[in-house]
Design a protein around this motif. Structure first.
Motif, PDB file in Angstrom:
ATOM      1  N   UNK A 461      37.573  41.179  41.523  1.00 52.14           N
ATOM      2  CA  UNK A 461      38.634  41.060  40.517  1.00 52.14           C
ATOM      3  C   UNK A 461      38.038  40.961  39.120  1.00 52.14           C
ATOM      4  N   UNK A 462      37.048  40.094  38.954  1.00 50.27           N
ATOM      5  CA  UNK A 462      36.434  39.878  37.634  1.00 50.27           C
ATOM      6  C   UNK A 462      35.828  41.165  37.098  1.00 50.27           C
ATOM      7  N   UNK A 463      35.087  41.890  37.937  1.00 50.01           N
ATOM      8  CA  UNK A 463      34.390  43.105  37.491  1.00 50.01           C
ATOM      9  C   UNK A 463      35.372  44.261  37.260  1.00 50.01           C
ATOM     10  N   UNK A 464      36.414  44.358  38.091  1.00 53.99           N
ATOM     11  CA  UNK A 464      37.411  45.411  37.887  1.00 53.99           C
ATOM     12  C   UNK A 464      38.127  45.202  36.557  1.00 53.99           C
ATOM     13  N   UNK A 759      42.809  28.994  34.071  1.00 54.21           N
ATOM     14  CA  UNK A 759      43.141  30.423  34.156  1.00 54.21           C
ATOM     15  C   UNK A 759      43.041  31.100  32.793  1.00 54.21           C
ATOM     16  N   UNK A 760      43.481  30.375  31.748  1.00 56.30           N
ATOM     17  CA  UNK A 760      43.367  30.936  30.391  1.00 56.30           C
ATOM     18  C   UNK A 760      41.901  31.168  30.028  1.00 56.30           C
ATOM     19  N   UNK A 761      41.038  30.219  30.365  1.00 60.25           N
ATOM     20  CA  UNK A 761      39.608  30.380  30.091  1.00 60.25           C
ATOM     21  C   UNK A 761      39.002  31.508  30.928  1.00 60.25           C
ATOM     22  N   UNK A 762      39.401  31.574  32.205  1.00 62.01           N
ATOM     23  CA  UNK A 762      38.861  32.606  33.104  1.00 62.01           C
ATOM     24  C   UNK A 762      39.128  34.006  32.570  1.00 62.01           C
ATOM     25  N   UNK A 763      40.404  34.303  32.343  1.00 57.48           N
ATOM     26  CA  UNK A 763      40.754  35.670  31.925  1.00 57.48           C
ATOM     27  C   UNK A 763      40.482  35.902  30.438  1.00 57.48           C
ATOM     28  N   UNK A 764      40.539  34.813  29.648  1.00 55.40           N
ATOM     29  CA  UNK A 764      40.200  34.938  28.229  1.00 55.40           C
ATOM     30  C   UNK A 764      38.750  35.299  28.027  1.00 55.40           C
ATOM     31  N   UNK A 765      37.854  34.628  28.788  1.00 53.20           N
ATOM     32  CA  UNK A 765      36.417  34.933  28.686  1.00 53.20           C
ATOM     33  C   UNK A 765      36.128  36.374  29.090  1.00 53.20           C
ATOM     34  N   UNK A 766      36.757  36.824  30.186  1.00 52.83           N
ATOM     35  CA  UNK A 766      36.533  38.209  30.653  1.00 52.83           C
ATOM     36  C   UNK A 766      36.974  39.207  29.589  1.00 52.83           C
ATOM     37  N   UNK A 767      38.190  39.029  29.055  1.00 50.47           N
ATOM     38  CA  UNK A 767      38.718  39.990  28.073  1.00 50.47           C
ATOM     39  C   UNK A 767      37.934  39.934  26.759  1.00 50.47           C
TER      40      UNK A 767
END
Length: 834
Positions: A461-464, A759-767
Motif C-alpha cells: 500500500x505504502x509503495x503503490x 493516519x494523518x502522519x502516515x499518509x501525510x508523510x508518504x504524500x
C-alpha cells in the motif's frame, strides 16, 4: 454454467468494489481512447482526401525552371495523360497603403486543381463554375485582408503592379501543400504574374508540373510511379504523389499527438497501477472463498476462469462506458479537434478501432489476472523475483501498446520503459528501505510510532501510493516547465534577433537598400552572397551514392533527400558570432588560383556533415552554372540557426566564386523605428525584394508552442486528477482494511485523536515525500530537456511547484481526515460487528 453463475454472484455481492474499479479504469483509458479514436478518424479522412490535398495524380516540382527536355523525359515514363498544367509560386512583399507583409503568390491555371478546389465566401467555387481572375484581379485568403487591413474590392500592390481583390477564399484543398506554412496565399493569373515582374534571376520560386492520368489509379500505385520516376529523372526534380500531401498533414498532427499521447499514457499507467492494487486486494479479501470453493471440488482451472472472467467483465464494462461516451460526444468534440489540426476530417465510427481495443483489453485481463490469481490458488508465498517474472507478459504487452499509440518512432516504447523502470526501481528500493525502518518498539510520540509501523508493515500500500503521487508530480512539474521554457526562449530571444531578414536582393541594390534602411533609423547587417550550385562528388564517388553508403540512418530512409544535390554556397574567411569551429583550421586566406588548379578550401556545417557522412579532409566537386570546382574540407563548424543570421551548409574560401551570378541576403536590426513603415518603404522602392518579419515568425512559433502547452497542461491536470483519485481509492481501501486495528487500539484505551493523527502522519508523510521527490525529478528533467536537448532557456516555475508541493499533501490530509473521522467515531460494538 457454474463458472458464469459464480461470476455473476461475485459482481452482485461486491457492488461498491465494482463501481470503484469501473470508475478508476474508465478514467484511466478515456484520454488514450479519445486520442487514438480521433487520430484514426483523421488518418481515414486523409486517405480518402489525399488526391484533393495534392490537386493532381502526380506533381513534379523544382526550385529551378523545368526545361522542355526534362518535361519530355518525364512524360515518357508516365501512364497515359488526361490533363497537364504548369504551375509556379513565389514569395513577395504584398503591400496596402497602410501595411506590408510577406506572402505567397500562386499562378492559377484553367481547370486546375483536378481534385478538390477553392470555395469562396460568396459560396462560388473553382474550378466548377468560376472563371479565372482577370489580369488585374487576385483571389486572396481572409488572412491577407486581416494582415493588410483591406476589404474585398480594394487594391493591393504585388511587385510592379496593382491588383483588385476580386474573391475571398473560404476553403482551399491545396492549403497543406503551400510554399511555406506560415504564409497566406494570393492566387493570380498568368498574365497578372508577368505584370508583377517578380520572376527574375535568383528569385525564390517553386515550379510545378501537374499531371492527371486517364486511368484512375490508387494512391499506392501512384506512389510506385513516383518512386520509379525519381530514380530516372534529374535529381533536382522532386516528385510528389497524393500520399506525400497526406504525410505532410500527418506530420503536423503528429507534432500535437506526440505530446498528448505521452501525457495520456501516464494516466493509463496510473490507472493500471490502481487496477492491480484494487484487484489484488479484492482477491486477498476473498481468499477464504477460494479455499472453500477448492474444498468443495472446484478445479484450479475453474477457479482461474471464474476470477479471470470476473476481471474481464469489469474491464469490458469500463471500456463500454468509455466507447459509448466517445460515440455520443464525438460529434461535438470533432469540430474542436478539426480546428486545432487545421483539417476538416469526416467523423466516422471505425469499428476496427473498437475491435483492436477489445483485443488489447482482453490481453490485459489475462496478463494481469494470471499473476494475481495463480499464487492464491497455490496457497503459498512467492518470492519477489517470481512475482516480477509472472508480470513479464503484462509488461511486454504494455510496452507494445505504448509503442503503437505514439506517432513518433520508438518514443512511446522508451517512454513506457522509463516509467516502468522508475516504478520497479521505486518498489525494489522502497521495499528495502521500509524493511530497515521496521521496528518492534515505540517512539515517544505514539501517533508517529503507529504511522511508521503502518508505513513499514503495509509495504504494498505504502509503495503503490508513493509511486502514484511521485509519477503525478514528476511528469506534471516537468511538462509545464518545458512548455514554459520553450515559450519564454522564443519570446525573450525576439528582441535579441534581427527584426527583418532580407532575401532576393541584387548585388547592385545593396548600397541603395542600406541607405534606405539607415534613413529610417535601422542598420543593414550580415550581408551575404548566395550562389546556387550542385554537389557532384565526394572523394571521387557520386554524391548520392556516397550519401547512401556513409550518410546517417535517417537520411537513407528519405529517398528524395538522399538524391538532393542542390546546395546554396557562399564565401567569406571569418567566422560569425553564431558559429563555432568544431574541427579543423580556419581558411588560409584569399583563394589565388586563376585556373582553379588548386582545391578551394571549404567549411561544412556540423549537422549536414554528420547527415551526409562528410569528414575533415574530404574532396568535394561542385557544379556552379556548368563549371566544375574542386574543394577540400578544411574545417567543420556548428551554427546557431535560431540567431536568424544568413548562413549556409557550405562556405567557400574568399576569392574563389566571388564573380559567380548571385543574390544577396542581409538582416535589418531591431530598433524603435516603425516596422510597418519600413516594410512599405522597401516594397515600394524595391518591388522584387523579399523581406521576412523575424519577430512575426518567432511569435507564430511561440503561439504554437503555447497552444500545445495549454493542451498538455489540461491533459496533465486530467492525469493528476486520475492519479489523486487512485491515491484516494487506495487510502479509502486501506482505511477499511484497518478497521480491526482501529478496534484493537480503541479497546486498549488509545484515544480517537491519537488514532486520527497516526493516519494523518502516515499518509501525510508518504504524500509529502513523494511530492518533494517528484518535484525534484520533474525539475531536473525539464532542465535537462530545455538546456541540453533544446539548447534553450530554462524557465523555472516555482508557482507550479509550490502548488503541487502544498496542494497534493494538503488534499491527501483532508481526505484522510474525512475517512478517519467517519470511522473512529463509530462505537466499538459497530466496528466489532463489521
Amino acid at each position: 454454467m457454474l463458472v458464469l453463475e459464480l461470476v455473476y454472484k461475485a459482481l452482485a455481492r461486491s457492488k461498491s468494489f465494482s463501481f470503484v474499479f469501473i470508475l478508476n479504469f474508465s478514467l484511466a483509458i478515456a484520454a488514450l481512447s479519445y486520442l487514438q479514436f480521433f487520430k484514426g478518424s483523421i488518418d481515414s479522412s486523409l486517405e480518402t482526401q489525399a488526391k484533393n490535398l495534392l490537386g493532381a495524380d502526380l506533381v513534379v516540382s523544382s526550385r529551378f525552371p523545368i526545361s522542355s527536355s526534362q518535361e519530355e523525359q518525364i512524360k515518357k515514363r508516365l501512364p497515359a495523360i488526361k490533363g497537364f498544367s504548369q504551375g509556379v509560386s513565389t514569395v513577395s512583399m504584398i503591400a496596402s497603403k497602410k501595411r506590408a507583409r510577406l506572402m505567397e503568390v500562386v499562378k492559377i491555371n484553367e481547370g486546375y486543381p483536378y481534385y478538390g478546389g477553392l470555395v469562396f465566401k460568396d459560396k462560388a467555387s473553382y474550378p466548377n463554375g468560376q472563371a479565372l481572375p482577370k489580369p488585374n484581379e487576385v483571389w486572396v485568403y481572409q488572412e491577407v485582408l486581416d494582415f493588410l487591413s483591406l476589404k474585398k474590392g480594394e487594391k493591393l500592390k504585388i511587385g510592379q503592379a496593382t491588383f483588385v481583390i476580386k474573391k475571398v477564399i473560404e476553403t482551399d484543398s491545396l492549403k497543406s501543400v503551400s510554399f511555406s506554412g506560415f504564409m497566406p496565399k494570393i492566387y493570380i493569373s498568368e498574365e497578372g504574374l508577368k505584370k508583377t515582374e517578380l520572376l527574375q534571376f535568383g528569385s525564390t520560386a517553386r515550379y510545378k508540373l501537374n499531371y492527371l492520368f486517364k486511368e484512375k489509379l490508387s494512391n499506392e500505385r501512384l506512389e510506385e510511379i513516383e518512386n520509379k520516376l525519381e530514380e530516372s529523372i534529374d535529381q533536382n526534380l522532386r516528385v510528389l504523389s497524393p500520399n506525400d500531401g497526406k504525410d505532410r498533414l500527418l506530420r503536423v498532427l503528429n507534432f500535437v499527438t506526440n505530446f498528448l499521447s505521452l501525457v495520456s499514457l501516464v494516466s493509463f499507467f496510473l490507472g493500471l497501477v490502481g487496477l492491480i492494487y484494487l484487484y489484488s486486494g479484492y482477491l486477498r479479501k476473498h481468499q477464504r472463498d477460494i479455499t472453500v470453493l477448492s474444498d468443495l471440488g472446484l478445479s484450479k482451472i475453474d477457479l482461474t476462469l471464474i476470477y479471470l472472467l470476473h476481471l474481464f467483465v469489469l474491464i469490458s464494462i469500463s471500456s463500454i462506458v468509455v466507447f459509448s461516451l466517445i460515440i455520443v460526444s464525438g460529434q461535438f468534440i470533432g469540430p474542436m479537434i478539426a480546428k486545432l489540426v487545421d483539417f476538416d476530417f469526416d467523423f466516422s465510427l471505425d469499428y476496427t478501432f473498437f475491435l483492436k481495443s477489445a483485443l488489447a483489453l482482453f490481453g490485459l485481463s489475462i496478463t494481469i489476472g494470471l499473476p494475481l490469481i495463480l499464487p492464491l490458488l497455490q496457497q503459498k508465498k512467492r518470492h519477489f523475483a517470481k512475482v516480477v517474472l509472472g508480470f513479464i507478459p503484462f509488461l511486454g504487452l504494455l510496452l507494445l501498446l505504448s509503442h503503437f499509440v505514439s506517432p513518433a518512432k520508438n518514443v512511446g516504447f522508451f517512454f513506457a520503459a522509463s516509467v516502468l523502470l522508475i516504478i520497479i526501481l521505486m518498489f525494489a528500493v522502497g521495499a528495502q528501505v521500509l524493511k530497515w525502518l521496521d521496528f518492534s518498539g515505540h517512539l515517544e510520540n505514539l501517533s508517529l510510532s503507529l504511522a511508521f509501523k503502518n508505513i513499514s508493515r503495509q509495504k504494498k500500500t505504502s509503495l503503490t501510493l508513493f509511486c502514484a503521487i511521485l509519477l503525478c508530480t514528476t511528469f506534471f512539474s516537468l511538462i509545464p516547465q518545458v512548455g514554459s521554457s520553450l515559450s519564454s526562449a522564443l519570446t525573450l530571444s525576439v528582441e535579441e534577433k534581427p527584426r527583418f531578414f532580407v532575401i532576393d536582393a541584387k548585388e547592385e541594390q545593396i548600397k541603395d537598400i542600406e541607405a534606405q534602411v539607415n534613413s529610417m533609423g535601422a542598420r543593414l547587417e550580415n550581408v551575404s552572397a548566395m550562389i546556387r550550385g550542385r554537389i557532384i562528388k565526394v572523394n571521387d564517388i557520386d554524391f548520392s551514392e556516397y550519401s547512401a553508403n556513409y550518410g546517417d540512418k535517417k537520411l537513407k530512409e528519405e529517398k528524395s533527400e538522399l538524391k538532393n544535390r542542390a546546395v546554396n554556397l557562399s564565401y567569406r574567411n571569418n567566422l560569425k558570432k553564431s558559429e563555432e569551429l568544431i574541427a579543423g583550421r580556419e581558411f588560409s586566406g584569399v583563394y589565388d588560383s586563376d585556373d582553379f588548379s588548386k582545391p578551394i578550401e571549404v567549411s561544412v556545417e556540423k549537422r549536414y556533415a554528420n547527415r551526409r557522412g562528410i569528414n575533415l579532409g574530404d574532396r568535394l566537386v561542385f557544379d556552379v552554372l556548368g563549371l566544375e570546382l574542386e574543394g577540400k574540407v578544411v574545417n567543420i563548424r556548428s551554427v546557431k540557426w535560431t540567431e536568424f543570421v544568413p548562413n549556409f551548409f557550405f562556405i567557400l574560401q574568399e576569392g574563389a566564386i566571388n564573380d559567380a551570378p548571385k543574390t544577396m541576403l542581409a538582416t535589418i536590426s531591431s530598433g524603435t523605428y516603425d516596422a510597418q513603415e519600413m516594410l512599405i518603404s522597401l516594397s515600394e522602392e524595391f518591388p522584387s525584394l523579399t523581406v521576412i518579419d523575424v519577430k512575426s515568425i518567432f511569435e507564430t512559433f511561440a503561439n504554437l508552442v503555447k497552444s500545445v502547452t495549454n493542451i498538455t497542461d489540461k491533459m496533465s491536470l486530467y492525469s493528476i486528477i486520475i492519479g489523486l483519485l487512485m491515491s484516494f481509492i487506495i487510502i479509502q481501501y486501506q482505511m477499511n482494511l484497518q478497521k480491526n486495528n482501529i478496534l484493537r487500539l480503541k479497546m486498549i484505551g488509545v484515544n480517537n485523536k491519537t488514532i486520527r493523527n497516526s493516519f494523518l502522519l502516515e499518509f501525510g508523510l508518504i504524500s509529502l515525500l513523494a511530492s518533494s521527490l517528484g518535484i525534484i525529478l520533474g525539475s531536473a528533467g525539464s532542465y535537462f530537456i530545455s538546456k541540453i536537448l533544446f539548447e534553450s532557456y530554462w524557465d523555472f516555475r516555482p508557482d507550479v511547484l509550490l502548488l503541487y508541493f502544498f496542494f497534493i499533501p494538503v488534499l491527501t490530509l483532508i481526505i484522510v481526515w474525512f475517512f478517519t473521522s467517519k470511522m473512529i467515531n463509530q462505537k466499538e460494538n459497530v466496528l466489532f460487528g463489521e
